[in-house]
Motif scaffolding. Structure first.
Motif, PDB file in Angstrom:
ATOM      1  N   UNK A  43      28.144  33.917  54.370  1.00 48.73           N
ATOM      2  CA  UNK A  43      28.386  32.969  53.277  1.00 48.73           C
ATOM      3  C   UNK A  43      28.614  33.645  51.818  1.00 48.73           C
ATOM      4  N   UNK A  44      27.812  34.688  51.602  1.00 49.53           N
ATOM      5  CA  UNK A  44      27.870  35.346  50.321  1.00 49.53           C
ATOM      6  C   UNK A  44      29.191  35.969  50.312  1.00 49.53           C
ATOM      7  N   UNK A  45      29.399  36.767  51.294  1.00 49.79           N
ATOM      8  CA  UNK A  45      30.640  37.713  51.499  1.00 49.79           C
ATOM      9  C   UNK A  45      31.903  36.612  51.562  1.00 49.79           C
ATOM     10  N   UNK A  46      31.944  35.631  51.944  1.00 50.62           N
ATOM     11  CA  UNK A  46      32.928  34.685  51.854  1.00 50.62           C
ATOM     12  C   UNK A  46      33.190  34.136  50.655  1.00 50.62           C
ATOM     13  N   UNK A  47      32.154  33.950  49.809  1.00 50.22           N
ATOM     14  CA  UNK A  47      32.315  33.323  48.420  1.00 50.22           C
ATOM     15  C   UNK A  47      33.127  34.478  47.597  1.00 50.22           C
ATOM     16  N   UNK A  48      33.168  35.579  47.795  1.00 48.58           N
ATOM     17  CA  UNK A  48      33.805  36.682  47.031  1.00 48.58           C
ATOM     18  C   UNK A  48      35.190  36.654  47.425  1.00 48.58           C
ATOM     19  N   UNK A  49      35.812  36.120  48.424  1.00 48.30           N
ATOM     20  CA  UNK A  49      36.999  36.064  48.555  1.00 48.30           C
ATOM     21  C   UNK A  49      38.006  35.443  47.567  1.00 48.30           C
ATOM     22  N   UNK A  50      37.714  34.371  47.115  1.00 48.61           N
ATOM     23  CA  UNK A  50      38.519  33.844  45.963  1.00 48.61           C
ATOM     24  C   UNK A  50      38.585  34.672  44.659  1.00 48.61           C
ATOM     25  N   UNK A  51      37.597  35.569  44.669  1.00 50.18           N
ATOM     26  CA  UNK A  51      37.802  36.510  43.545  1.00 50.18           C
ATOM     27  C   UNK A  51      38.890  37.754  43.818  1.00 50.18           C
ATOM     28  N   UNK A  52      38.596  38.106  45.092  1.00 46.97           N
ATOM     29  CA  UNK A  52      39.389  39.226  45.550  1.00 46.97           C
ATOM     30  C   UNK A  52      41.028  38.778  45.240  1.00 46.97           C
ATOM     31  N   UNK A  53      41.059  37.710  45.794  1.00 45.95           N
ATOM     32  CA  UNK A  53      42.672  37.407  45.684  1.00 45.95           C
ATOM     33  C   UNK A  53      43.005  36.802  44.506  1.00 45.95           C
ATOM     34  N   UNK A  54      41.754  36.209  43.744  1.00 43.00           N
ATOM     35  CA  UNK A  54      42.269  35.468  42.391  1.00 43.00           C
ATOM     36  C   UNK A  54      42.541  36.680  41.276  1.00 43.00           C
ATOM     37  N   UNK A  55      41.896  37.796  41.286  1.00 45.51           N
ATOM     38  CA  UNK A  55      42.093  38.744  40.420  1.00 45.51           C
ATOM     39  C   UNK A  55      43.778  39.285  40.294  1.00 45.51           C
ATOM     40  N   UNK A  56      44.067  39.715  41.238  1.00 43.89           N
ATOM     41  CA  UNK A  56      45.408  40.108  41.343  1.00 43.89           C
ATOM     42  C   UNK A  56      46.315  39.178  41.115  1.00 43.89           C
ATOM     43  N   UNK A  57      46.168  37.986  41.545  1.00 43.14           N
ATOM     44  CA  UNK A  57      47.084  36.983  41.212  1.00 43.14           C
ATOM     45  C   UNK A  57      47.172  36.586  39.461  1.00 43.14           C
ATOM     46  N   UNK A  58      45.835  36.449  39.165  1.00 43.39           N
ATOM     47  CA  UNK A  58      45.854  36.410  37.411  1.00 43.39           C
ATOM     48  C   UNK A  58      46.661  37.645  36.915  1.00 43.39           C
ATOM     49  N   UNK A  59      46.263  38.827  37.307  1.00 41.25           N
ATOM     50  CA  UNK A  59      47.075  40.020  36.894  1.00 41.25           C
ATOM     51  C   UNK A  59      48.707  39.925  36.831  1.00 41.25           C
ATOM     52  N   UNK A  60      48.961  39.433  38.307  1.00 40.63           N
ATOM     53  CA  UNK A  60      50.415  38.974  38.197  1.00 40.63           C
ATOM     54  C   UNK A  60      51.105  38.279  37.354  1.00 40.63           C
ATOM     55  N   UNK A  61      50.269  36.945  37.204  1.00 41.16           N
ATOM     56  CA  UNK A  61      50.484  36.186  36.007  1.00 41.16           C
ATOM     57  C   UNK A  61      50.669  36.707  34.660  1.00 41.16           C
ATOM     58  N   UNK A  62      49.757  37.663  34.351  1.00 40.91           N
ATOM     59  CA  UNK A  62      50.007  38.216  33.022  1.00 40.91           C
ATOM     60  C   UNK A  62      51.259  39.162  32.952  1.00 40.91           C
ATOM     61  N   UNK A  63      51.483  40.014  33.972  1.00 41.85           N
ATOM     62  CA  UNK A  63      52.559  40.787  34.207  1.00 41.85           C
ATOM     63  C   UNK A  63      54.114  39.899  34.013  1.00 41.85           C
ATOM     64  N   UNK A  64      54.034  38.911  34.932  1.00 46.72           N
ATOM     65  CA  UNK A  64      55.313  37.960  34.727  1.00 46.72           C
ATOM     66  C   UNK A  64      55.412  37.495  33.427  1.00 46.72           C
ATOM     67  N   UNK A  65      54.469  37.111  32.774  1.00 43.99           N
ATOM     68  CA  UNK A  65      54.749  36.613  31.367  1.00 43.99           C
ATOM     69  C   UNK A  65      54.935  37.887  30.283  1.00 43.99           C
ATOM     70  N   UNK A  66      54.490  38.741  30.522  1.00 39.96           N
ATOM     71  CA  UNK A  66      54.533  39.995  29.586  1.00 39.96           C
ATOM     72  C   UNK A  66      56.100  40.477  29.818  1.00 39.96           C
ATOM     73  N   UNK A  67      56.671  40.674  30.978  1.00 41.32           N
ATOM     74  CA  UNK A  67      57.960  41.139  31.087  1.00 41.32           C
ATOM     75  C   UNK A  67      58.881  39.948  30.611  1.00 41.32           C
ATOM     76  N   UNK A  68      58.647  38.806  30.376  1.00 41.44           N
ATOM     77  CA  UNK A  68      59.714  38.065  30.027  1.00 41.44           C
ATOM     78  C   UNK A  68      60.055  37.045  31.052  1.00 41.44           C
ATOM     79  N   UNK A  69      59.763  36.899  32.027  1.00 43.32           N
ATOM     80  CA  UNK A  69      59.837  35.967  33.237  1.00 43.32           C
ATOM     81  C   UNK A  69      59.692  34.447  32.663  1.00 43.32           C
TER      82      UNK A  69
END
Length: 172
Positions: A43-69
């Motif tokens: 269960x500890x390992x499963x709890x890490x998965x939202x972070x593993x997916x969330x970090x790149x998603x948040x970074x994509x949000x920053x990139x999308x905004x930074x490039x003017x989308x």
């Protein structure tokens, strides 16, 4: 679509701080595992998965905004990362409930953690027989909370930050 690159758009800031916060939380868990010697349960390992997916998603949000989308795209990524943190909090509540014996955990959680052999010849043979620690036993409690309990708090704080970011950047 504007071709300018901008780091001053608010979604960029919220997304990068969120990604950094998520990286710190999962990095701390990895530190306890690899530096502190705390072997995570299933269960500890499963709890890490939202972070593993969330970090790149948040970074994509920053990139999308930074490039003017359009700003709604960056906010959608920020919202998705916030929802993942709510999922992470729910997983933490479930795991903490298993630890406190409020309900049963999954059958995949083992009951003991075997020790590794010191004989290199037996190492490969033991890889299939060694199981992680039980999900019902908290490896460590800090201020009365296990790692699962602290994950709930961290996930809720990060989710709140994401949702505040979505709301405050709605007019951009």
């Amino acid at each position: 679509m504007p071709s300018s690159f901008s780091l001053v758009r608010p979604v960029v800031g919220y997304s990068m701080v969120l990604a950094l916060g998520m990286a710190v939380v999962v990095g701390t868990a990895l530190g306890f595992q690899y530096l502190g010697g705390y072997i995570p349960c299933a269960l500890c390992l499963l709890q890490r998965q939202p972070y593993y997916y969330g970090i790149p998603i948040a970074i994509l949000g920053a990139i999308a905004s930074a490039v003017g989308l359009p700003s709604w795209i960056g906010r959608a990524f920020l919202l998705a990362a916030g929802i993942l943190m709510i999922v992470g909090a729910g997983m933490g509540v479930y795991h903490a409930g298993v630890e406190w014996q409020f309900w049963q955990g999954p059958a995949t959680c083992s009951t003991t953690a075997g020790s590794m052999t010191q004989n290199a010849g037996d190492l490969l043979g033991e890889l299939n027989s060694i199981k992680g620690p039980s999900c019902t036993d908290a490896a460590l409690r800090i201020l009365g909370l296990s790692f699962a309990g602290w994950n709930v708090i961290a996930s809720l704080i990060l989710a709140a930050f994401a949702f505040i970011g979505v709301r405050k950047t709605a007019g951009d």
